[in-house]
Design an enzyme around this catalytic site. Structure first.
Site, PDB file in Angstrom:
ATOM      1  CG  ASN A 409      -1.505  -1.324   1.510  1.00 19.18           C
ATOM      2  OD1 ASN A 409      -2.254  -1.824   0.693  1.00 19.18           O
ATOM      3  ND2 ASN A 409      -1.153  -1.936   2.635  1.00 19.18           N
ATOM      4  CD  GLU A 442       5.597  -5.929  -0.026  1.00 24.03           C
ATOM      5  OE1 GLU A 442       4.826  -5.312  -0.783  1.00 24.03           O
ATOM      6  OE2 GLU A 442       5.645  -7.183   0.005  1.00 24.03           O
ATOM      7  CD  GLU A 464       2.981  -8.904  -6.596  1.00 20.24           C
ATOM      8  OE1 GLU A 464       4.102  -8.877  -6.070  1.00 20.24           O
ATOM      9  OE2 GLU A 464       2.037  -8.187  -6.190  1.00 20.24           O
TER      10      GLU A 464
HETATM   11 ZN   LIG Z   1       4.432  -7.810  -4.439  1.00 24.57          ZN
END
Ligand SMILES: [Zn+2]
Length: 1004
Positions: A409, A442, A464
């Site tokens: 996030n 992240e 990803e």
């Molecule tokens: Zn990820």
């Protein structure tokens, strides 16, 4: 997101229900006399200050007094009409066609709200002529801004809110379709109006539950080009307990008190559970968020707090700054009591950022490594991309309950505790490595995922795969001595090569046919294969061109969305069209599987050819017409030769075959440093030459190449393509290899072999062979207490395997450490804790098991608890295993986030495997009921439990079970499991005797 849970937190803290003494009372809403300031709307043409509304009797719902009276009059009027009508009409009145007719009587009332709008009962499917039948939202309306207020009540586990969405009309429509799931919307408080205060009546609300759509049918069209607002005055929902949407979590303080908190996880499609929204990644918008929460708690969202307002004695409202243009899935909300370690960072270009790592207060000491690395990584990526981030703060928060590893996030990264917290005295180096890896992953998402986002979930791997690839580049920059690109081969690439060698795999880029499928593709293929093919790309275009391509891509699509073709174009531009990157990479991302390159000696040259590698090719399931490329790949084939072992050469194998001139009689080693996503098969004489080289001087090959030889040969043998004697001959040199990476490749490969023959007579010889191999390495490495991270890794795996195969001095060593720990509370060397706990539990009885169990309940270090939880599954007392496995249904003992991990611990010994298989079958319905909604949990549980099943009897039982009582989701998991079991059965029939013979001949 990082799905990694290799080092999960298994918190055994009790989760008691909330009691009224732990939290301030729910506010008396009538006391709340706060007057909200004027709200600036975000229309493109003009900024309009709406009239100052007052807080009504309901929190989170704002309405002016005049309009309130108007609503009331309308409501009474409509209620009267409704009562009169219902007295006369038939049941058909409730169908949507009829109701729209009734509502039309209100069409021209302006201003109006849909007080009379009728609601079609759920579940419903709209008629085919409606523009909202598909999986995706229509593109007629584009959101640009949300004003969102959430009031979250920790005591009642309920939340309420209001949400005003500014939209642009792309093509004229009379339908407003947005997402909504598990939310109650007060339909009488939904207003549609333009910036110039023209109102549209909502003549009908339709909740299309199958697609999680809420459809407003308006009285007339919204004209193309208009900017307008949908105001949802009040919605309510439940703070969940299944780690999705807004969910509850808790921890126990040192004095035994339960502290509650709320966290969020919105990826992929759960923002719609928190507020009404256009919940698809390419509906990017800005968000102005307010959170109303109990006093005494901290509220977090993506942006910094710009103001706090006290609302009576118990409540506070925090207003957050407006976000950058972003997707809904990376919004986040946390409320809790945490303590932080802080740093200010100034990056080249002048950007200043506040970076904080938050944890429950008694875990504060474990935040140092994460902060240090987060600061370094943030600086590194800012420079690497050459692009300043627009979010000025980063809160990295460790929450006690989290479904995956962490979630990126924007500005508020949420982690499970073991993915962020590291205690140098207690946690192992593998825990440190995992924290480092996940934090880097992240942070990489800021540029790749948050700024530039995949257009739709079928290219999930873009986010990803790249974040996974970039995390290694950052780690290599900060810790060059770790040799992470070699560790990447054994920890991330080999495991996915096993999965991708099954006919039930899927391509990296995959069409998503329904919302349930999205979750299924957060798997190893998207993450690890995505990462592996990008590692190959980086190698053949070079690190500088790779960086240039990424920079071009992020610049081109900053605050926008892109698809795979646009990404490849950026790389093609970066290499100045020397390669058409899309043509090469499409063969790796648009078909599943990967090739095996065969090297044949043809006199003056080596002939290269390719076939798809399948672990279990029974001929009937492999249809080349299934793939757009016929299961052929454009392969950058790298190699070194005995005459020039340090110079890697590249030749392209374009779909078919290629030749390499043979310059001498020595060996050729393909896939240098395992940079490519393919395996290399040699003829038997070449395997023998390579084995000889290993025995003579293994250091001629880099670690990743040694690991590659071991990994490839074991895979070929497992697929019945290479005799086990060739493969096992390659391993004899390991007595002399003191490096982690090849040992890890060997032990992982042997795990399958050990698992498959654990119940057979030859197992005793296998243990003997392993004891001989490991003894000299044990003598060399275990005595040392210091070293680099890979050295410490090696020490741990060597002690583990030595104890597992019964190397006497190793068992004695571990047992004495265990008993000193048990009797005198002596601290264990952090890297050796897991093998020591394991030996203690395995060799001990009830007393040892209960001691470790009790310790696991009192430690405040999540990673230490996790090692204890793993050791507990190694007891050889069946009743203790049954007791333990039943705890997965008791959240106070095993949290939901840890169920799949604990089940994985049950694969470590033969006895535990037998127990877990029996448990899965006897508790199938309960498990499906309890965990079936989460694709992650059941998929991994099934996979773990069935890994070494190799009997016809068990296969039939499981086929019947999976067929008669199908899973709620993750149906691919059962197919995959059955395919693996069939392969296991064939494997045992074909190979057992050869292995047994080789072992008997090579015991000395
Ligand atoms: Zn990820």
């Amino acid at each position: 997101m990082s799905g990694r849970t290799t080092f999960p937190d298994v918190t055994l803290a009790e989760q008691r229900p909330l009691t009224t003494t732990q939290l301030p009372d729910t506010p008396d809403l009538q006391d709340s006399n706060h007057v909200q300031g004027g709200t600036a709307t975000h229309f493109k043409d003009t900024v309009v200050i709406l009239e100052k509304p007052q807080r009504s009797l309901h929190a989170g719902f704002f309405v002016s007094k005049a309009r309130g009276i108007f609503f009331l009059v309308c409501a009474l009027l409509v209620l009267t009409i409704f009562v009169i009508f219902t007295a006369f009409v038939t049941r058909e009145f409730c169908t949507k066609e009829k109701t729209s007719g009734v509502s039309s009587s209100l069409k021209n009332s302006t201003p109006s709200v849909a007080l009379a709008a009728s609601k079609t009962e759920e579940p419903s499917r709209p008629a085919l002529d409606h523009p909202f039948n598909g999986l995706r939202l229509p593109r007629s309306l584009i959101p640009s801004h949300y004003d969102l207020e959430l009031k979250i009540d920790l005591k009642t586990s309920r939340f309420s809110g209001s949400c005003n969405i500014t939209l642009h009309v792309n093509t004229s429509t009379r339908y407003v379709v947005f997402h909504r799931s598990q939310l109650e919307i007060n339909e009488s408080l939904v207003i549609v109006r333009s910036s110039t205060n023209h109102f549209w009546s909502v003549v009908k609300h339709n909740h299309v539950t199958a697609n999680q759509f809420h459809v407003l049918e308006l009285d007339r069209d919204l004209p193309a080009g208009l900017t307008f607002k949908v105001e949802v005055g009040r919605f309510t929902g439940t703070v969940r307990d299944d780690l999705k949407g807004l969910y509850k979590s808790s921890y126990k303080t040192p004095d035994g008190k339960i502290e509650h908190l709320v966290s969020s996880q919105l990826q992929s499609t759960d923002a719609r559970q928190v507020f009404p929204c256009f919940d698809e990644p390419d509906f990017k918008a800005t968000f102005t968020i307010s959170i109303v929460h109990h006093k005494g708690y901290l509220a977090f969202s993506n942006m910094p707090v710009v103001g706090s307002v006290s609302l009576g004695s118990n409540w506070t409202r925090d207003n957050f700054n407006i976000t950058p243009v972003m997707s809904t899935y990376i919004l986040a909300f946390v409320i809790g009591r945490f303590k932080s370690r802080n740093a200010s960072v100034v990056v080249p270009g002048g950007g200043k950022y506040e970076i904080k790592v938050w944890a429950r207060p008694d875990a504060y000491a474990q935040t140092e490594h994460a902060l240090d690395f987060a600061v370094k990584t943030f600086k590194f990526f800012t420079e690497y991309f050459g692009i300043l981030d627009t979010v000025p703060k980063y809160d990295h928060v460790a929450v006690p309950d989290f479904s995956g590893g962490a979630m990126e996030n924007w500005g508020l990264i949420i982690y499970r505790e073991t993915a962020l917290l590291y205690d140098p005295l207690v946690s192992s180096s593998s825990n440190k490595y995992m924290v480092t890896l996940i934090v880097a992953h992240e942070i990489a998402h800021i540029w790749f995922g948050n700024m530039a986002t995949m257009r739709w979930w079928d290219d999930l791997w873009l986010n990803e795969g790249f974040a996974s690839s970039l995390m290694y580049i950052a780690m290599d920059h900060v810790y060059p001595e770790w040799n992470v690109f070699a560790i990447q081969v054994v920890e991330d690439i080999f495991p996915v090569m096993v999965k991708d060698a099954l006919v039930t795999s899927h391509s990296v880029s995959t069409e998503i046919r329904n919302p349930e499928e999205i979750q299924q593709f957060f798997d190893m293929i998207s993450y690890n294969k995505g990462m592996a093919v990008l590692r190959m790309l980086r190698h053949f275009i070079g690190p500088d061109n790779f960086r240039k391509g990424l920079q071009l891509y992020v610049r081109r699509f900053m605050y926008k969305n892109a698809d795979m073709a646009e990404l490849w174009q950026a790389f093609t531009d970066a290499v100045k069209e020397q390669h058409v990157i899309g043509e090469i990479m499409d063969t790796w991302t648009r078909q599943m599987g990967y090739p095996m390159v065969s090297v044949e000696d043809r006199g003056g040259m080596f002939h290269l050819s390719q076939t798809r590698f399948l672990l279990h090719d029974n001929g009937s399931q492999h249809n080349i017409s299934d793939s757009p490329y016929g299961y052929k790949w454009i392969i950058p084939f790298t190699y070194v030769t005995q005459t020039d072992p340090d110079t890697s050469q590249l030749t392209w194998l374009n779909m078919d075959s290629a030749n390499i001139p043979k310059k001498s009689k020595g060996w050729l080693l393909g896939n240098y440093e395992y940079q490519g996503f393919y395996r290399v098969m040699y003829e038997k004489p070449m395997w023998a030459k390579l084995a000889d080289q290993l025995l003579r001087d293994h250091t001629v090959f880099p670690e990743a190449s040694r690991a590659g030889l071991i990994g490839d040969s074991f895979s070929f043998s497992r697929a019945n393509l290479l005799d086990y004697d060739v493969t096992l001959n390659l391993t004899r040199y390991l007595k002399k290899d003191m490096s982690y990476v090849p040992w890890r490749a060997f032990l992982d490969s042997m795990e399958f072999l050990r698992g498959m023959i654990a119940a057979e007579g030859a197992y005793v010889h296998l243990e003997g062979y392993l004891r001989n191999l490991v003894a000299p390495v044990f003598d060399t490495v275990v005595v040392s207490a210091q070293g680099t991270l890979p050295e410490r890794y090696l020490r741990r795996v060597i002690l583990s395997i030595a104890c597992e195969v019964g190397l006497e001095k190793a068992v004695k060593y571990a047992k004495s450490m265990f008993s000193n720990w048990m009797k005198f509370d002596n601290r264990l060397p952090a890297d050796l804790s897991l093998p020591v706990y394991s030996v203690g539990v395995r060799e001990g009885g009830v007393e040892e098991w209960e001691f470790v169990w009790n310790k696991s309940q009192t430690t405040t270090v999540a990673s230490e608890r996790e090692m204890m939880m793993e050791a507990l599954a190694q007891t050889q007392k069946p009743f203790l295993l049954w007791r333990y496995i039943n705890f997965i249904f008791v959240p106070e003992k095993i949290k939901l986030q840890d169920v799949r991990v604990v089940m994985a611990y049950f694969t470590k010994t033969l006895l535990a495997r037998m127990v877990s298989l029996q448990f899965l079958q006897s508790h199938w319905d309960e498990m499906n009921e309890e965990f079936g909604d989460d694709g992650f949990v059941m998929r991994e549980v099934i996979q773990e439990v069935t890994t070494y099943v190799n009997s016809e009897y068990e296969l039939q039982n499981l086929e019947r079970l999976f067929h008669d009582r199908p899973l709620k989701s993750a149906s691919k998991a059962t197919e995959n499991a059955l395919e693996l079991i069939r392969a296991n059965i064939d494997w045992k029939r074909l190979n057992y005797k050869k292995i047994s013979d080789w072992l008997q001949n090579n015991l000395t």
